[in-house]
Design an enzyme around this catalytic site. Structure first.
Site, PDB file in Angstrom:
ATOM      1  N   CYS A   2      -9.451 -12.725 -36.032  1.00 20.14           N
ATOM      2  CA  CYS A   2     -10.614 -13.597 -35.968  1.00 20.14           C
ATOM      3  C   CYS A   2     -10.719 -14.363 -37.275  1.00 20.14           C
ATOM      4  O   CYS A   2     -10.026 -14.076 -38.244  1.00 20.14           O
ATOM      5  CB  CYS A   2     -11.894 -12.787 -35.796  1.00 20.14           C
ATOM      6  SG  CYS A   2     -11.882 -11.716 -34.350  1.00 20.14           S
ATOM      7  N   GLY A  28      -8.872 -17.705 -33.707  1.00 19.22           N
ATOM      8  CA  GLY A  28      -9.480 -17.117 -32.513  1.00 19.22           C
ATOM      9  C   GLY A  28     -10.079 -18.179 -31.634  1.00 19.22           C
ATOM     10  O   GLY A  28     -10.743 -19.091 -32.125  1.00 19.22           O
ATOM     11  N   ASN A 100     -13.429  -9.477 -39.205  1.00 17.29           N
ATOM     12  CA  ASN A 100     -12.061  -9.735 -38.786  1.00 17.29           C
ATOM     13  C   ASN A 100     -11.283  -8.445 -39.009  1.00 17.29           C
ATOM     14  O   ASN A 100     -11.269  -7.925 -40.118  1.00 17.29           O
ATOM     15  CB  ASN A 100     -11.489 -10.871 -39.644  1.00 17.29           C
ATOM     16  CG  ASN A 100      -9.998 -11.103 -39.442  1.00 17.29           C
ATOM     17  OD1 ASN A 100      -9.326 -11.603 -40.319  1.00 17.29           O
ATOM     18  ND2 ASN A 100      -9.474 -10.734 -38.291  1.00 17.29           N
ATOM     19  N   GLY A 101     -10.668  -7.915 -37.955  1.00 18.97           N
ATOM     20  CA  GLY A 101      -9.887  -6.677 -38.089  1.00 18.97           C
ATOM     21  C   GLY A 101     -10.169  -5.746 -36.926  1.00 18.97           C
ATOM     22  O   GLY A 101     -10.689  -6.160 -35.886  1.00 18.97           O
ATOM     23  N   TYR A 266       2.931 -15.829 -39.706  1.00 21.50           N
ATOM     24  CA  TYR A 266       2.511 -16.474 -38.461  1.00 21.50           C
ATOM     25  C   TYR A 266       1.072 -16.950 -38.424  1.00 21.50           C
ATOM     26  O   TYR A 266       0.793 -18.065 -37.983  1.00 21.50           O
ATOM     27  CB  TYR A 266       2.722 -15.494 -37.289  1.00 21.50           C
ATOM     28  CG  TYR A 266       2.123 -15.957 -35.975  1.00 21.50           C
ATOM     29  CD1 TYR A 266       2.759 -16.926 -35.201  1.00 21.50           C
ATOM     30  CD2 TYR A 266       0.912 -15.435 -35.508  1.00 21.50           C
ATOM     31  CE1 TYR A 266       2.211 -17.361 -34.013  1.00 21.50           C
ATOM     32  CE2 TYR A 266       0.362 -15.862 -34.304  1.00 21.50           C
ATOM     33  CZ  TYR A 266       1.017 -16.824 -33.561  1.00 21.50           C
ATOM     34  OH  TYR A 266       0.474 -17.250 -32.384  1.00 21.50           O
TER      35      TYR A 266
END
Ligand code: SF4
Length: 493
Positions: A2, A28, A100-101, A266
């Site tokens: 995210c 996201g 985020n995670g 990436y």
């Protein structure tokens, strides 16, 4: 995965958060949300990409100078509207949170919160657990010292973050809004997911601050990048715009930086930089490392390559550097359809396969009769690579070689990247020749792990999906994975 964002002291918080979210859209695309705080909370959130989820006209309703925002790629829960972030609670303060995670032990924590604290969580998402855990800890550590009109006890806030570190296992970069009090940001003790701080001078001479998953959002909003939030650190910008920092740490008192290598390979935007390492520069270095690996074979004519082409878009800098190093022409042999989603982000195998078919078009005049070296950022399931190899061959390529800037991915990620099942990974338990065959390429060339480390130039990195060395305990990871699968199946029933 995210994107998170927070601003404090902004003269137009709602608009800035919206603009910053557009810069984090690649992190996201399932849902987006913005929360600001004036006298009360103002919240807009919905499914879809930012421009669909949040109408520009509604930004007027986002009052206040502080706020947080989130763009969601669902790796937990069932994808329901209730899981969209930011999430809010009204006790002991108005608290809004986005992260985020993945919290690997969220189920155990949810159970514990229910039994010991009588706190009921209503979704299968880890953010709700994180929020309740923090709220409970902050109530304990600040309430007795907070009198009307006094500002919040910052040490108490940091103590609550420490409690979160002590209880949570996993990866989390968090932005939190405490209504009328301030903006808090913190990272897990390994700093697996990124979080950077920026600032800019306001007309009154004070600094406004921003926290973001990536520096590209700061730049877009004219905040100067100050630094990364350190692993295990908490930063709090209070209502007077004073920045407090506490390098909170894990139980052992030590932090062990392990940022995710996949952010550079990436995930992050090429214009961003984390931990002082520019993403674009890292990708160029990865291309050079691949070139070094095959240089001798090209010179001895053991390997003949007519042109180098990226599998767009992430691998473009690596392909450019590789072609430069080898002195071989670089071409855009595959053209991306910009109007379909990144295949890796799509949920279902069938959807992914369909998306690949419409995603890339070959340029026949460049490919026909050529020995083509395609460069990809990574090979996860192999679905995209297999289809692209087939596409290139059907477009007339005589030979199709494939180079990956990431070494073989052989273990699941429990920290927020969506490849949790070993069996789904094309390289799991497979020799190189077998993977080559599965992908239908004439030769497959992987970057070496040591070259990846060298390209990023960081001492500590999470590379658990390459070598199985997870930075956190993973004894609850199997049940986490099982639950995640069940949630997904349940949501499709
Ligand atoms: S396991 Fe791999 S993808 Fe997951 S955080 Fe670690 S390096 Fe990143």
């Amino acid at each position: 995965m995210c994107g998170v964002l927070g601003v404090a002291g902004s003269e137009q918080a709602g608009r800035e958060l919206y603009g910053g979210l557009l810069m984090l859209q690649h992190r996201g695309q399932d849902a987006a949300g913005i929360l600001t705080s004036g006298e009360i909370f103002h919240l807009l959130k919905n499914r879809g990409m930012v421009e669909k989820a949040i109408h520009r006209k509604s930004l007027e309703t986002l009052k206040g100078e502080m706020g947080i925002a989130h763009t969601r790629y669902a790796t937990m829960g069932v994808g329901s509207e209730d899981e969209i972030q930011p999430q809010i609670l009204s006790f002991p303060y108005g608290i809004g949170m986005a992260h985020n995670g993945n919290i690997v032990n969220y189920r155990e924590l949810a159970k514990d919160l229910r039994l010991r604290k009588r706190r009921h969580t209503n979704t299968k998402s880890d953010i709700e657990v994180l929020l309740n855990l923090f709220a409970d800890a902050v109530a304990e550590s600040t309430e007795s010292t907070h009198k009307t009109n006094d500002s919040i006890n910052v040490e108490g806030v940091f103590a609550a973050v420490q409690k979160v570190h002590d209880e949570c296992v996993g990866a989390y970069s968090v932005v939190t809004l405490i209504a009328g009090e301030g903006l808090l940001g913190f990272r897990d003790p390994h700093g697996i997911r990124p979080l950077v701080i920026g600032r800019k001078k306001r007309k009154d001479g004070a600094y406004a601050y921003a926290l973001a998953s990536e520096s590209n959002a700061l730049r877009f909003l004219d905040y100067e990048l100050v630094r990364d939030v350190k692993p295990g650190e908490a930063v709090f910008i209070d209502r007077d715009l004073e920045l407090h920092s506490s390098e909170s740490s894990s139980k052992s008192g030590k932090t062990d930086p392990k940022p995710c290598m996949f952010e550079w390979v990436y995930f992050s935007g090429p214009e961003s930089q984390m931990e002082g390492v520019p993403v674009y520069g890292a990708r160029l270095s990865l291309g050079r490392a691949l070139a070094e690996k095959i240089k001798d074979r090209i010179e001895s004519q053991d390997l003949k390559i007519d042109l180098v082409a990226p599998i767009p878009d992430t691998s473009r800098p690596a392909a450019i550097a590789l072609a430069e190093c080898l002195g071989i022409p670089y071409r855009e042999a595959l053209i991306k359809n910009r109007y379909v989603q990144r295949t890796f982000i799509l949920d279902e195998q069938k959807e992914r396969e369909r998306a690949v078919e419409v995603k890339l078009s070959p340029i026949l005049s460049e490919i026909k009769g050529k020995h083509l070296l395609l460069v990809d950022d990574s090979i996860v399931r192999g679905t995209t690579s297999r289809r692209i190899a087939r596409l290139a061959k059907s477009a007339g390529a005589e030979k199709v070689y494939l180079a990956s800037t990431c070494p073989p991915i052989v273990s699941p990620c429990f920290y927020g990247i969506d490849f949790p099942d070993r069996e789904e990974l094309v390289a799991f338990n497979q020799a190189l020749e077998r993977i080559q065959k599965k992908l239908g390429v004439d030769e497959l060339i992987y970057t070496e792990t040591k070259d990846l480390q060298k390209a990023l130039g960081l001492k500590g990195l999470c590379m658990a999906c390459l070598d199985g060395n997870y930075p956190t305990a993973i004894d609850q990871a199997e049940s986490f994975q099982e639950q995640r699968k069940k949630d997904r199946l349940g949501s499709q029933a």
